[in-house]
Design an enzyme around this catalytic site. Structure first.
Site, PDB file in Angstrom:
ATOM      1  N   ASP A  11     -16.817  14.692 -73.087  1.00 48.48           N
ATOM      2  CA  ASP A  11     -17.305  15.592 -72.325  1.00 48.48           C
ATOM      3  C   ASP A  11     -17.935  16.642 -72.902  1.00 48.48           C
ATOM      4  OD1 ASP A  11     -15.312  17.523 -69.797  1.00 48.48           O
ATOM      5  OD2 ASP A  11     -17.165  17.793 -70.885  1.00 48.48           O
ATOM      6  N   ASN A  25     -31.810  24.776 -65.865  1.00 49.07           N
ATOM      7  CA  ASN A  25     -33.427  24.653 -65.154  1.00 49.07           C
ATOM      8  C   ASN A  25     -33.853  26.040 -65.564  1.00 49.07           C
ATOM      9  OD1 ASN A  25     -32.320  27.018 -63.061  1.00 49.07           O
ATOM     10  ND2 ASN A  25     -31.171  25.330 -62.246  1.00 49.07           N
ATOM     11  N   GLY A  33     -24.463  18.796 -62.464  1.00 45.77           N
ATOM     12  CA  GLY A  33     -24.473  18.089 -63.697  1.00 45.77           C
ATOM     13  C   GLY A  33     -23.815  18.639 -64.812  1.00 45.77           C
ATOM     14  N   VAL A  34     -24.348  18.797 -65.997  1.00 47.53           N
ATOM     15  CA  VAL A  34     -23.627  19.264 -67.191  1.00 47.53           C
ATOM     16  C   VAL A  34     -23.761  20.957 -67.127  1.00 47.53           C
ATOM     17  CG1 VAL A  34     -25.779  19.566 -68.865  1.00 47.53           C
ATOM     18  CG2 VAL A  34     -23.385  19.063 -69.625  1.00 47.53           C
ATOM     19  N   ASP A  35     -24.486  21.320 -66.405  1.00 46.67           N
ATOM     20  CA  ASP A  35     -24.966  22.708 -66.158  1.00 46.67           C
ATOM     21  C   ASP A  35     -23.780  23.315 -65.411  1.00 46.67           C
ATOM     22  OD1 ASP A  35     -27.672  24.921 -64.916  1.00 46.67           O
ATOM     23  OD2 ASP A  35     -26.144  25.535 -66.079  1.00 46.67           O
ATOM     24  N   SER A 123     -32.327  16.004 -69.442  1.00 48.96           N
ATOM     25  CA  SER A 123     -33.330  15.362 -68.434  1.00 48.96           C
ATOM     26  C   SER A 123     -32.974  14.136 -68.177  1.00 48.96           C
ATOM     27  CB  SER A 123     -34.624  15.400 -68.976  1.00 48.96           C
ATOM     28  OG  SER A 123     -35.357  16.580 -69.192  1.00 48.96           O
ATOM     29  N   GLY A 125     -30.248  12.958 -66.180  1.00 52.34           N
ATOM     30  CA  GLY A 125     -29.543  13.045 -65.075  1.00 52.34           C
ATOM     31  C   GLY A 125     -30.862  13.422 -63.692  1.00 52.34           C
ATOM     32  N   VAL A 126     -30.429  14.650 -63.058  1.00 53.77           N
ATOM     33  CA  VAL A 126     -31.303  14.889 -62.171  1.00 53.77           C
ATOM     34  C   VAL A 126     -32.614  14.864 -62.245  1.00 53.77           C
ATOM     35  CG1 VAL A 126     -31.922  17.101 -60.801  1.00 53.77           C
ATOM     36  CG2 VAL A 126     -29.392  16.439 -60.999  1.00 53.77           C
ATOM     37  N   TYR A 127     -33.038  15.104 -63.480  1.00 56.05           N
ATOM     38  CA  TYR A 127     -34.526  15.282 -63.838  1.00 56.05           C
ATOM     39  C   TYR A 127     -34.986  13.713 -64.184  1.00 56.05           C
ATOM     40  CZ  TYR A 127     -34.700  20.170 -64.109  1.00 56.05           C
ATOM     41  OH  TYR A 127     -34.662  21.497 -63.618  1.00 56.05           O
TER      42      TYR A 127
HETATM   43  N1  APR Z   1     -20.655  16.374 -70.698  1.00 55.95           N
HETATM   44  C1  APR Z   1     -21.746  15.469 -71.149  1.00 55.95           C
HETATM   45  N2  APR Z   1     -22.603  15.186 -70.518  1.00 55.95           N
HETATM   46  C2  APR Z   1     -22.542  15.492 -69.133  1.00 55.95           C
HETATM   47  C3  APR Z   1     -21.575  16.145 -68.543  1.00 55.95           C
HETATM   48  C4  APR Z   1     -20.524  16.371 -69.375  1.00 55.95           C
HETATM   49  N3  APR Z   1     -19.353  17.115 -69.039  1.00 55.95           N
HETATM   50  N4  APR Z   1     -21.803  16.126 -67.176  1.00 55.95           N
HETATM   51  C5  APR Z   1     -23.064  15.496 -66.778  1.00 55.95           C
HETATM   52  N5  APR Z   1     -23.334  14.989 -68.117  1.00 55.95           N
HETATM   53  C6  APR Z   1     -24.698  14.315 -68.396  1.00 55.95           C
HETATM   54  C7  APR Z   1     -25.360  13.421 -67.132  1.00 55.95           C
HETATM   55  O1  APR Z   1     -24.527  12.256 -66.867  1.00 55.95           O
HETATM   56  C8  APR Z   1     -26.590  13.196 -67.734  1.00 55.95           C
HETATM   57  O2  APR Z   1     -26.674  12.053 -68.536  1.00 55.95           O
HETATM   58  O3  APR Z   1     -25.876  15.055 -68.762  1.00 55.95           O
HETATM   59  C9  APR Z   1     -27.129  14.295 -68.484  1.00 55.95           C
HETATM   60  C10 APR Z   1     -27.952  15.390 -68.095  1.00 55.95           C
HETATM   61  O4  APR Z   1     -28.053  15.278 -66.574  1.00 55.95           O
HETATM   62  P1  APR Z   1     -28.028  16.701 -65.569  1.00 55.95           P
HETATM   63  O5  APR Z   1     -26.871  17.319 -66.047  1.00 55.95           O
HETATM   64  O6  APR Z   1     -28.358  16.222 -64.286  1.00 55.95           O
HETATM   65  O7  APR Z   1     -29.229  17.395 -66.383  1.00 55.95           O
HETATM   66  P2  APR Z   1     -30.918  17.094 -66.110  1.00 55.95           P
HETATM   67  O8  APR Z   1     -31.199  15.696 -66.028  1.00 55.95           O
HETATM   68  O9  APR Z   1     -31.441  17.787 -67.460  1.00 55.95           O
HETATM   69  O10 APR Z   1     -31.240  18.063 -64.882  1.00 55.95           O
HETATM   70  C11 APR Z   1     -31.163  19.427 -64.971  1.00 55.95           C
HETATM   71  O11 APR Z   1     -29.785  19.601 -63.123  1.00 55.95           O
HETATM   72  O12 APR Z   1     -27.625  20.577 -63.166  1.00 55.95           O
HETATM   73  C12 APR Z   1     -29.107  20.824 -62.761  1.00 55.95           C
HETATM   74  O13 APR Z   1     -29.301  23.083 -63.064  1.00 55.95           O
HETATM   75  C13 APR Z   1     -29.560  21.889 -63.501  1.00 55.95           C
HETATM   76  O14 APR Z   1     -31.515  21.979 -62.551  1.00 55.95           O
HETATM   77  C14 APR Z   1     -31.058  21.466 -63.622  1.00 55.95           C
HETATM   78  C15 APR Z   1     -31.110  20.028 -63.513  1.00 55.95           C
END
Ligand code: APR
Length: 170
Positions: A11, A25, A33-35, A123, A125-127
């Site tokens: 984590d 973002n 997500g991680v944000d 990028s 996850g959501v991206y």
């Molecule tokens: N620790 C480590 N990694 C994490 C955690 C955590 N606590 N929570 C999620 N992740 C991982 C996800 O599983 C993924 O592999 O972080 C990676 C990035 O995914 P996202 O958080 O979805 O980020 P991203 O793909 O860059 O999309 C960004 O998502 O949350 C919104 O505000 C953010 O609009 C922006 C978009």
């Protein structure tokens, strides 16, 4: 000084490093997500600090491929470096922008004389960025120069992402 590179499953919000990198973002006012995890763990002062970051254009505090730094507040990390990766679209530009996000984060850490930094899979996850391609970009950037850092961590939340990063950083 060649930075040590650690790949671990865990984590990001629990990492006691000088800075963790947030996959934010462009508005930089939180998200999922991680944000979302970082904002929950850092507490409401993080959102206040993000609001103070000036907009460079309406609704944009951090353009894709750039990075901004704030304190870490309630996190074990001293700072949060917010970066914005590209939304994956299968274009050559995607890899350039993802590399720029990793690079800007490392450069900002060095500018602030930080010694340790921890990244998520920006990028991926959501991206929607393909794991192996993103992991390869992260390896290229971290090895492209002798970053004046002691430690660079990649902290991957799930097994499949961890496996992709282990493979790319062998
Ligand atoms: N620790 C480590 N990694 C994490 C955690 C955590 N606590 N929570 C999620 N992740 C991982 C996800 O599983 C993924 O592999 O972080 C990676 C990035 O995914 P996202 O958080 O979805 O980020 P991203 O793909 O860059 O999309 C960004 O998502 O949350 C919104 O505000 C953010 O609009 C922006 C978009």
């Amino acid at each position: 000084m060649t930075a040590r590179i650690d790949i671990l499953q865990g984590d990001l919000t629990r990492q006691a490093v000088d800075a963790i990198v947030n996959a934010a973002n462009r508005k930089m006012l939180g998200g999922g997500g991680v944000d979302g995890a970082i904002h929950r763990a850092a507490g409401p002062r993080l959102l206040e600090a993000c609001r103070q970051v000036p907009e460079v254009e309406p609704g944009v505090r951090c353009p894709t491929g750039e990075a901004r730094i704030t304190p870490g507040f309630d996190l074990p990390a001293r700072h949060v470096i917010h970066t914005v990766g590209p939304v994956y679209g299968g274009r050559p530009r995607d890899a350039e922008l993802l590399a720029a996000a990793f690079r800007a984060s490392l450069a900002l850490a060095v500018d602030h004389a930080l010694r340790s930094i921890a990244f998520p899979a920006i990028s991926c996850g959501v991206y929607g960025y393909p794991l192996d391609e993103a992991a390869a970009v992260s390896a290229e950037v971290v090895h492209e120069r002798d970053w004046e850092l002691d430690e660079v961590r990649f902290v991957l939340f799930s097994r499949d992402v961890f496996a992709a990063w282990k493979h790319a950083h062998h």
